[in-house]
Design a protein around this motif. Sequence first.
Motif, PDB file in Angstrom:
ATOM      1  N   GLN A  99       2.105   1.766  -3.461  1.00 50.76           N
ATOM      2  CA  GLN A  99       1.041   2.354  -4.293  1.00 50.76           C
ATOM      3  C   GLN A  99       0.912   3.852  -4.037  1.00 50.76           C
ATOM      4  O   GLN A  99       0.743   4.635  -4.970  1.00 50.76           O
ATOM      5  CB  GLN A  99      -0.304   1.664  -4.011  1.00 50.76           C
ATOM      6  N   THR A 116       7.230  -3.368  -8.210  1.00 53.54           N
ATOM      7  CA  THR A 116       6.981  -2.909  -9.586  1.00 53.54           C
ATOM      8  C   THR A 116       8.007  -3.382 -10.603  1.00 53.54           C
ATOM      9  O   THR A 116       7.756  -3.323 -11.804  1.00 53.54           O
ATOM     10  CB  THR A 116       6.936  -1.373  -9.652  1.00 53.54           C
ATOM     11  N   ARG A 171       0.834  -1.203   0.000  1.00 51.49           N
ATOM     12  CA  ARG A 171       0.000   0.000   0.000  1.00 51.49           C
ATOM     13  C   ARG A 171       0.873   1.259   0.000  1.00 51.49           C
ATOM     14  O   ARG A 171       0.553   2.244  -0.654  1.00 51.49           O
ATOM     15  CB  ARG A 171      -0.941   0.023   1.212  1.00 51.49           C
TER      16      ARG A 171
END
Length: 184
Positions: A136, A172, A133
Amino acid sequence: MPRAAPEISATFPSSRFIAGPPQGVPRSYYSGLGWRELNQGGAGGRLYVEGLAAMLTVHLLRAYGASERSPIPHRGGLAPRQMRRVLDYIDAHLTDDLGLVELAAIAGLSPHHFGEAFKTSMGTSPHRYVIERRVQHALELLREKDRSIGEIAHAAGFSSQSHLTANFRRVTGLTPGRFRQSLD
């Protein structure tokens, strides 16, 4: 065969009690893990250390506990209302030093049961979920070019830019700098 610890074997004569860590692993490694995480701003922080403590407690109880009862398997996860409260709390406190005990209290469970139920519901540990999170959130912040990556790391709840970079790359496949360059 490893020798039994004398103070334990006098009370509980059993070959299950082994003195010391596995062969080749110094005791100082285990004792230093939690200390480094908490006092030197390690990658996991308090949530990671509390998870380690819960796992160690369960291991010790299962391996050395006196009860012969078999553990009751936990099949379900968190109830939808519990999950919503925990996820809302994580989002509201994403940049804080979140702890497993704190999150478990919100769900009304023990830290161990909360960890298992959370993983059953979300497919990942509470620690990993919080880190993802934060990544993100950092992704969103990186779209704004007016802040440095170090400032974004702290704004997203990471202890340092290197902590952000390591987790950002794991999630990522890119570093924050490369991601930002790809936006041009």
